[in-house]
Motif scaffolding. Sequence first.
Motif, PDB file in Angstrom:
ATOM      1  N   ARG A 131      -6.001  -0.503 -10.865  1.00 21.29           N
ATOM      2  CA  ARG A 131      -5.136   0.291  -9.994  1.00 21.29           C
ATOM      3  C   ARG A 131      -5.961   0.970  -8.895  1.00 21.29           C
ATOM      4  O   ARG A 131      -7.037   1.502  -9.145  1.00 21.29           O
ATOM      5  CB  ARG A 131      -4.430   1.348 -10.829  1.00 21.29           C
ATOM      6  CG  ARG A 131      -3.302   2.027 -10.149  1.00 21.29           C
ATOM      7  CD  ARG A 131      -2.602   3.041 -11.058  1.00 21.29           C
ATOM      8  NE  ARG A 131      -3.455   4.210 -11.268  1.00 21.29           N
ATOM      9  CZ  ARG A 131      -4.056   4.507 -12.426  1.00 21.29           C
ATOM     10  NH1 ARG A 131      -3.883   3.754 -13.480  1.00 21.29           N
ATOM     11  NH2 ARG A 131      -4.818   5.571 -12.537  1.00 21.29           N
ATOM     12  N   TRP A 132      -5.425   0.954  -7.668  1.00 16.91           N
ATOM     13  CA  TRP A 132      -6.035   1.653  -6.543  1.00 16.91           C
ATOM     14  C   TRP A 132      -5.401   3.033  -6.438  1.00 16.91           C
ATOM     15  O   TRP A 132      -4.185   3.172  -6.458  1.00 16.91           O
ATOM     16  CB  TRP A 132      -5.793   0.890  -5.243  1.00 16.91           C
ATOM     17  CG  TRP A 132      -6.534  -0.406  -5.163  1.00 16.91           C
ATOM     18  CD1 TRP A 132      -6.156  -1.594  -5.702  1.00 16.91           C
ATOM     19  CD2 TRP A 132      -7.768  -0.638  -4.517  1.00 16.91           C
ATOM     20  NE1 TRP A 132      -7.092  -2.559  -5.423  1.00 16.91           N
ATOM     21  CE2 TRP A 132      -8.093  -1.997  -4.684  1.00 16.91           C
ATOM     22  CE3 TRP A 132      -8.643   0.161  -3.794  1.00 16.91           C
ATOM     23  CZ2 TRP A 132      -9.248  -2.568  -4.179  1.00 16.91           C
ATOM     24  CZ3 TRP A 132      -9.793  -0.400  -3.277  1.00 16.91           C
ATOM     25  CH2 TRP A 132     -10.095  -1.750  -3.469  1.00 16.91           C
ATOM     26  N   SER A 133      -6.228   4.086  -6.305  1.00 16.46           N
ATOM     27  CA  SER A 133      -5.740   5.461  -6.146  1.00 16.46           C
ATOM     28  C   SER A 133      -6.257   6.009  -4.820  1.00 16.46           C
ATOM     29  O   SER A 133      -7.469   6.013  -4.590  1.00 16.46           O
ATOM     30  CB  SER A 133      -6.248   6.356  -7.265  1.00 16.46           C
ATOM     31  OG  SER A 133      -6.072   5.755  -8.510  1.00 16.46           O
ATOM     32  N   PHE A 134      -5.359   6.486  -3.983  1.00 15.25           N
ATOM     33  CA  PHE A 134      -5.714   7.044  -2.681  1.00 15.25           C
ATOM     34  C   PHE A 134      -5.565   8.558  -2.741  1.00 15.25           C
ATOM     35  O   PHE A 134      -4.555   9.054  -3.211  1.00 15.25           O
ATOM     36  CB  PHE A 134      -4.793   6.501  -1.584  1.00 15.25           C
ATOM     37  CG  PHE A 134      -4.917   5.021  -1.356  1.00 15.25           C
ATOM     38  CD1 PHE A 134      -5.689   4.544  -0.314  1.00 15.25           C
ATOM     39  CD2 PHE A 134      -4.276   4.105  -2.168  1.00 15.25           C
ATOM     40  CE1 PHE A 134      -5.815   3.185  -0.091  1.00 15.25           C
ATOM     41  CE2 PHE A 134      -4.388   2.746  -1.963  1.00 15.25           C
ATOM     42  CZ  PHE A 134      -5.165   2.286  -0.912  1.00 15.25           C
ATOM     43  N   THR A 135      -6.564   9.309  -2.247  1.00 15.88           N
ATOM     44  CA  THR A 135      -6.453  10.770  -2.240  1.00 15.88           C
ATOM     45  C   THR A 135      -5.492  11.221  -1.143  1.00 15.88           C
ATOM     46  O   THR A 135      -4.581  11.995  -1.394  1.00 15.88           O
ATOM     47  CB  THR A 135      -7.823  11.435  -2.046  1.00 15.88           C
ATOM     48  OG1 THR A 135      -8.438  10.902  -0.874  1.00 15.88           O
ATOM     49  CG2 THR A 135      -8.713  11.201  -3.238  1.00 15.88           C
TER      50      THR A 135
ATOM     51  N   THR B  72       0.846  -1.191   0.000  1.00 20.68           N
ATOM     52  CA  THR B  72       0.000   0.000   0.000  1.00 20.68           C
ATOM     53  C   THR B  72       0.882   1.241   0.000  1.00 20.68           C
ATOM     54  O   THR B  72       2.093   1.135   0.220  1.00 20.68           O
ATOM     55  CB  THR B  72      -0.921   0.021   1.243  1.00 20.68           C
ATOM     56  OG1 THR B  72      -0.106   0.213   2.405  1.00 20.68           O
ATOM     57  CG2 THR B  72      -1.729  -1.255   1.371  1.00 20.68           C
ATOM     58  N   PRO B  73       0.308   2.427  -0.193  1.00 20.92           N
ATOM     59  CA  PRO B  73       1.115   3.647  -0.150  1.00 20.92           C
ATOM     60  C   PRO B  73       1.775   3.899   1.213  1.00 20.92           C
ATOM     61  O   PRO B  73       2.782   4.588   1.286  1.00 20.92           O
ATOM     62  CB  PRO B  73       0.104   4.755  -0.456  1.00 20.92           C
ATOM     63  CG  PRO B  73      -1.005   4.089  -1.166  1.00 20.92           C
ATOM     64  CD  PRO B  73      -1.059   2.698  -0.646  1.00 20.92           C
TER      65      PRO B  73
ATOM     66  N   ASP C 262     -10.055   1.427 -10.405  1.00 18.64           N
ATOM     67  CA  ASP C 262     -10.539   1.428 -11.787  1.00 18.64           C
ATOM     68  C   ASP C 262     -10.496   0.045 -12.431  1.00 18.64           C
ATOM     69  O   ASP C 262     -10.582  -0.077 -13.641  1.00 18.64           O
ATOM     70  CB  ASP C 262      -9.749   2.430 -12.628  1.00 18.64           C
ATOM     71  CG  ASP C 262      -8.274   2.087 -12.743  1.00 18.64           C
ATOM     72  OD1 ASP C 262      -7.861   1.008 -12.268  1.00 18.64           O
ATOM     73  OD2 ASP C 262      -7.535   2.901 -13.305  1.00 18.64           O
TER      74      ASP C 262
ATOM     75  N   ILE D  20     -10.805   6.670  -1.827  1.00 18.41           N
ATOM     76  CA  ILE D  20     -10.089   5.689  -2.643  1.00 18.41           C
ATOM     77  C   ILE D  20     -10.886   5.457  -3.921  1.00 18.41           C
ATOM     78  O   ILE D  20     -12.115   5.410  -3.886  1.00 18.41           O
ATOM     79  CB  ILE D  20      -9.944   4.336  -1.902  1.00 18.41           C
ATOM     80  CG1 ILE D  20      -9.360   4.515  -0.507  1.00 18.41           C
ATOM     81  CG2 ILE D  20      -9.117   3.362  -2.714  1.00 18.41           C
ATOM     82  CD1 ILE D  20      -9.472   3.273   0.356  1.00 18.41           C
ATOM     83  N   ARG D  21     -10.181   5.285  -5.025  1.00 18.34           N
ATOM     84  CA  ARG D  21     -10.813   4.884  -6.287  1.00 18.34           C
ATOM     85  C   ARG D  21     -10.106   3.639  -6.804  1.00 18.34           C
ATOM     86  O   ARG D  21      -8.892   3.511  -6.682  1.00 18.34           O
ATOM     87  CB  ARG D  21     -10.723   5.979  -7.330  1.00 18.34           C
ATOM     88  CG  ARG D  21     -11.552   7.182  -7.010  1.00 18.34           C
ATOM     89  CD  ARG D  21     -11.703   8.090  -8.215  1.00 18.34           C
ATOM     90  NE  ARG D  21     -12.441   9.277  -7.878  1.00 18.34           N
ATOM     91  CZ  ARG D  21     -13.767   9.349  -7.817  1.00 18.34           C
ATOM     92  NH1 ARG D  21     -14.471   8.288  -8.079  1.00 18.34           N
ATOM     93  NH2 ARG D  21     -14.358  10.470  -7.502  1.00 18.34           N
TER      94      ARG D  21
END
Length: 175
Positions: free
Chosen positions: A141-145, A27-28, A138, A135-136
Motif C-alpha cells: 500500500r502507498w501512503s501519502f502524507t 492515486t489520492p 510498505d 510517501i511511504r
Amino acid sequence: MELHHSGRPRDWLNPVKTRQASAEVDTPLGAVRIHRRHSGDLTPFGGYLERWTFSLDGSDVLSVDGMSSPGYPARGRIRRGLGLELLGQSGRLCGSRPLRPSRRHVTLSAGETLRRARPAWPGLVVVDGGGTPRIRFDGARWSFTAPEETDVAFAALFVAARLDPFMTSPLLEIL
C-alpha cells in the motif's frame, strides 16, 4: 496504487514502435494517465527510446524523455540519467543500486522540487529536499502524507516503470 493497462499486459511491457501504449494509475488526487510514445532511436538489445507523459485531470504533470520499456530496460536508462519536464520545469531523473542499502535511490529533481525514493523497512520512503517523508510504501500500500501533483506523478512513474528493484540488493538478481 495499481497499474491498469489499456490493452493486454504484455503490450505494456513490450517496446513501443509505431503504436502508443497507455495505462492508468489510481492515486489520492485522481487517476494519473500514462502515455508512452516512440521518440527516437533504437537502443542496444532491441528497444526504442520513448517519451512517457503523466497526465492528471487532462494536464501534463511529468514528461520523461529517453525512457525505455518498463522493467529492466527502464532501470538501465534511469541508472544513466534521463531528462524530464515537471510542471513546466526541466529536470533530471536518476537512480542507483549499489550494495549498501543507504546509497540506493531513485531521484527526481526539477527546479526547486526534489523527490528521492530510498529503501526503508519494509518497503520504501519518498522524501523531499528537506528530508521530510512525503510517501511511504510498505510493499502492498502507498501512503501519502499530503499528496501533491509531484508526489502522485513520481509514485505513478515508480509503479509504471517497475522501479522497485532499485530498492533491493543487486545480488538478488544473481542468486
